[in-house]
Structure formats: C-alpha cells, structure tokens
Design an enzyme around this catalytic site. Structure first.
Site, short mmCIF file in Angstrom:
data_model
loop_
_atom_site.label_atom_id
_atom_site.label_comp_id
_atom_site.label_asym_id
_atom_site.label_seq_id
_atom_site.Cartn_x
_atom_site.Cartn_y
_atom_site.Cartn_z
N ASP A 13 -55.26 -14.52 -18.95
CA ASP A 13 -56.66 -14.36 -19.36
C ASP A 13 -57.34 -15.71 -19.62
OD1 ASP A 13 -56.47 -11.56 -19.39
OD2 ASP A 13 -55.61 -11.59 -21.42
N ARG B 157 -60.08 1.23 -26.47
CA ARG B 157 -60.85 0.95 -25.26
C ARG B 157 -60.76 2.10 -24.27
NH1 ARG B 157 -59.44 -4.65 -23.36
NH2 ARG B 157 -60.92 -5.15 -25.00
N TYR B 158 -59.63 2.75 -24.23
CA TYR B 158 -59.44 3.89 -23.33
C TYR B 158 -59.37 5.13 -24.20
CZ TYR B 158 -57.61 -0.07 -20.64
OH TYR B 158 -57.44 -1.29 -20.03
N ARG C 23 -53.80 -13.69 -27.60
CA ARG C 23 -54.41 -13.47 -28.92
C ARG C 23 -54.25 -14.69 -29.80
NH1 ARG C 23 -52.25 -7.78 -28.91
NH2 ARG C 23 -53.77 -6.73 -27.59
N CYS D 199 -45.48 -13.87 -35.44
CA CYS D 199 -44.52 -13.77 -34.34
C CYS D 199 -43.30 -14.61 -34.67
CB CYS D 199 -45.14 -14.26 -33.04
SG CYS D 199 -46.51 -13.24 -32.52
N LYS E 58 -58.06 -3.07 -17.84
CA LYS E 58 -57.13 -3.61 -16.84
C LYS E 58 -57.46 -3.09 -15.45
CE LYS E 58 -53.39 -4.01 -20.17
NZ LYS E 58 -54.13 -3.37 -21.30
N ARG F 198 -55.65 6.39 -25.35
CA ARG F 198 -54.67 5.53 -26.02
C ARG F 198 -55.36 4.41 -26.78
NH1 ARG F 198 -55.33 4.67 -20.67
NH2 ARG F 198 -54.78 2.67 -19.69
N CYS G 34 -50.34 -17.34 -25.34
CA CYS G 34 -50.70 -16.04 -25.94
C CYS G 34 -52.19 -15.73 -25.78
CB CYS G 34 -50.34 -16.04 -27.42
SG CYS G 34 -50.79 -14.51 -28.25
N ASP H 245 -56.86 -8.30 -16.72
CA ASP H 245 -57.56 -7.67 -17.83
C ASP H 245 -58.96 -8.25 -17.79
OD1 ASP H 245 -57.79 -5.96 -19.94
OD2 ASP H 245 -56.10 -6.78 -21.05
N CYS I 49 -46.01 -18.11 -28.53
CA CYS I 49 -46.13 -18.45 -27.12
C CYS I 49 -47.42 -19.23 -26.94
CB CYS I 49 -46.17 -17.20 -26.26
SG CYS I 49 -44.93 -15.98 -26.75
C1 LIG Z 1 -53.34 -2.87 -22.35
C2 LIG Z 1 -54.00 -2.07 -23.33
C3 LIG Z 1 -53.62 -0.74 -23.50
C4 LIG Z 1 -52.51 -0.10 -22.71
O1 LIG Z 1 -52.83 0.03 -21.37
P1 LIG Z 1 -51.73 0.55 -20.34
O2 LIG Z 1 -52.38 0.38 -19.02
O3 LIG Z 1 -51.42 1.95 -20.70
O4 LIG Z 1 -50.52 -0.32 -20.51
C5 LIG Z 1 -54.31 -0.01 -24.43
N1 LIG Z 1 -55.31 -0.52 -25.14
C6 LIG Z 1 -55.70 -1.81 -24.99
C7 LIG Z 1 -56.83 -2.32 -25.79
C8 LIG Z 1 -55.05 -2.63 -24.08
O5 LIG Z 1 -55.43 -3.90 -23.95
S1 SF4 Z 2 -47.58 -13.38 -26.56
FE1 SF4 Z 2 -48.63 -13.76 -28.51
S2 SF4 Z 2 -48.39 -11.91 -29.71
FE2 SF4 Z 2 -46.87 -11.83 -28.07
S3 SF4 Z 2 -45.01 -12.71 -28.95
FE3 SF4 Z 2 -46.10 -14.37 -27.92
S4 SF4 Z 2 -47.35 -15.29 -29.53
FE4 SF4 Z 2 -46.72 -13.28 -30.27
#
Ligand SMILES: *Cc1c(COP(=O)(O)O)cnc(C)c1O
Ligand code: SF4
Length: 365
Positions: free
Chosen positions: A297, A116-117, A138, A129, A341, A120, A136, A334, A133
C-alpha cells in the site's frame, strides 16, 4: 531449513539455555528495541546512528531474538533484515505516501472496528507487535497516542457486532492479537462466539513467523474452543520457513485450525520469480495455504518497499504457468479511498490464447 542459533553477532545471547530460547516469555522479555542494542548487533555494519534515532522516534523498532537469529546481519540486503531493521528511507524518502491511504479511520463506526464489507469486519484489539515490520500498512498506529485498549473499548466493538446482523465473520487483528494477555483474548473470542449471527472467527497474527514459540499447547487448546476459527499469518520469504515456524503451524493445524498466509509483495525481498516460488513451495510443504499476495500500500514510510504492479503481474503470470494451483495466492490491491481489495489478473497473451482456443473448441464440438 534453518534453525535458530543462540550465539549471535555481538554475543548478545551467548550461553542462553535451549529452554529459555524456546520460551516465548524469554523471547518477549529479551526483544531488541533500543539504539545501543541495535548498534551492538550491527557492529561495524551500523550506518549513521543519528538516522536511526530519527526513524525510531517516528516508527518504533522491536525485534525478537529468534527472528534476528535468522538474519545474516553482515548483509545489508538480507531479506529478513530489511523487514525489521530501521532504514533512513522510512523518513527521508517519503514521496507522496499518506499515513492511512485506505482511509480505515473513516470506516470505523466505533473505535478500532473497521466495517467496510457488509458481511465481515476487522477489529484492532492491540497496537503492539512482537516484531515491528518496517513495511507495515498500519505503521501510522505506532506513532500517535491512542486510547488504551481495555475491556470497555472491546465491549463497545462486541456490542456493535451484536447489533449488526449482517456480520457473519469477525477478523481479530491489530497489531498482533497474540501479544494480548491470553485470558483477555479468550474473553474477547468467547464474547464474539456467543453472538448467534457470527459464524466464523479469523485471527491475524505474525507469531508463527517472528515468535513461533508463542504457539503453545495451551494457546491451541484455547483457540480450538472457538472454531470455526481461521488463522492468517504472514510469511514473506523462504528464510522464514524454519523448523520452529513449521512446528507452530503444525500445532495450529493439529488443533483443527486452518492456517493461511498473506504475503506482502516487497521490493528486493520477494519480488523475483525464484524467491516467490521457493516461498510458495515452502508454504505448501508445511501445509499453509497461500491466500493473498498484497500489493504494498502507498503508506507513508514504505516507499522503498514498493514493487510496481506490472512487475507483480509478470511474476504472477509466470507462477500461474508453472506452479500447482494449491500454491497460488490471489494478487490483490487494497485500493486507496475505501474501495476495498481488488484482485489483479495478468491480461496475458497466454490467457487470451487459451480463451480463443476454448471458443473455437466449442464451435467445432
Ligand atoms: C482485508 C479486510 C477484510 C477481509 O477481507 P477478505 O477478503 O475476506 O480477506 C475485512 N475488512 C477489512 C477492513 C479488510 O481490510
Ligand atoms: S505487519 Fe504490522 S501489524 Fe502485522 S505484525 Fe507486522 S508490524 Fe504488526
């Protein structure tokens, strides 16, 4: 600090040796994940078992004996219990959340890699996991059938990163990467490290919180070979700061691996000033740097965890007024729809006054 107690409600682990208890493979093999186990643990406190069946069918349940031992199970509002014990509201009260509000799946140039960025990217190296959680972001991934993650799948990510020269940092995430077989994880880290433009690695894992025994000497000596490597974990409540979790973080720090924390702002778990202050002080005591506090989220099945932004901002303002800067996380949203973010700042009378005073000071000096 609390220590893990081996004798729990239902006597599930009565008589287990300290040696077994402190062994992450024992913890992992004895994770609680079925309805009969759950009803045994909760005892009289069990609600409608039928509800749990439905919830678990949608979103699996799994918790380590260690994490469970930190919970006062008699209290339905125990802050750790709420994070790991299924709740009917995950499926009954879902109002308007979507499985993937951040549209992560659309930012995947290759399977499992979110880019996305420009500088990184984030790699999903496992769906597993140690403890699931309930909040979570995801949790969609636990549901659907996914292609197995094997070396070929990971190699595709490595190849992509190798070709994209703008990527200087790779986040190894999931799921929890520390559920991966260690040799497998090492192969992945080593492959990334051999790409010249990848300057920094980051591992995101909740192991220090839910399975601190997983942080072994062997693991630390493996990880340290791939420095600069930053470790991000997720403490959400002061009760999670125990002798065991402090030790896990200490071992990583000793290996030259900085440990930071990303909390999620969770309703009735950590959205009160006093609780958050205790958490942040606790993290500073164990040398873990608070990094982000995430607005929860709008993910399907997490509505009951969401605190509104106004409450979050009010709490942040009070924290800024009272806490050392080293304790302060950045409160971030986010933003849905792939915007990434966004930091949230209190636009407070306090900061307006401070800026005003600064302006008049400049004029008179
Ligand atoms: C959060 C995230 C990152 C890392 O972002 P930082 O601001 O550097 O912590 C990188 N890629 C994705 C897709 C993310 O959701
Ligand atoms: S937040 Fe989601 S991905 Fe992270 S440890 Fe918990 S269940 Fe696993």
């Amino acid at each position: 600090m609390k220590t893990a107690e081996c004798i729990l409600t239902g006597g599930l682990w009565e008589g287990v040796s300290h040696r077994d208890w402190s062994d992450w493979t024992w913890q992992s093999a004895n994770r609680i994940h079925t309805i009969p186990q759950l009803s045994k643990i909760l005892g009289k406190a069990t609600g409608n078992l039928g509800d749990y069946v439905h919830v678990i069918r949608n979103y699996p349940f799994c918790v380590t004996p260690y994490y469970l031992s930190l919970i006062n199970l008699a209290n339905e509002n125990d802050p750790l219990r709420m994070q790991c014990i299924p709740d009917a509201r995950e499926i009954h009260f879902s109002m308007g959340g979507v499985p993937d509000p951040l549209e992560e799946e659309r930012d995947m140039p290759v399977a499992g890699l979110i880019h996305r960025y420009p500088d990184r990217c984030l790699t999903i190296v496992t769906y597993t996991c140690m403890t699931y959680c309930r909040h979570c972001n995801r949790k969609r991934m636990w549901k659907s059938e996914r292609p197995p993650i094997n070396r070929r799948y990971l190699q595709t990510m490595i190849d992509y990163i190798g070709e994209k020269k703008t990527i200087r940092e790779v986040i190894v995430s999931g799921g929890d990467p520390l559920t991966m077989e260690e040799g497998h994880l090492e192969w992945f880290l080593k492959s990334l490290r051999s790409i010249p433009h990848v300057e920094v690695l980051r591992v995101g894992s909740r192991a220090p919180v839910v399975l601190p025994m997983r942080v072994t000497r062997d693991l630390c000596s493996m990880l340290r070979k791939y420095r600069p490597l930053w470790f991000n974990t997720q403490f959400n409540h002061p009760h999670e700061i125990t002798r065991e979790s402090a030790r896990a973080c200490e071992m990583l720090l000793d290996a030259g691996i900085p440990v930071s924390n990303q909390s999620v702002l969770l309703r009735r778990i950590n959205d009160e000033y006093e609780t958050m202050r205790e958490l942040l002080y606790g993290l500073q005591r164990i040398s873990v740097r608070p990094y982000y506090l995430f607005q929860c989220d709008p993910v399907e099945g997490t509505d009951h965890f969401r605190t509104d932004i106004a409450t979050g901002l009010k709490m942040m303002e009070k924290l800024w007024g009272n806490m050392p800067g080293l304790c302060m996380p950045q409160y971030v949203l986010d933003a849905p729809g792939r915007r990434g973010k966004v930091p949230l700042f209190p636009s407070s009378p306090m900061s307006c006054m401070a800026v005003g005073a600064y302006g008049s000071f400049q004029q008179t000096h």
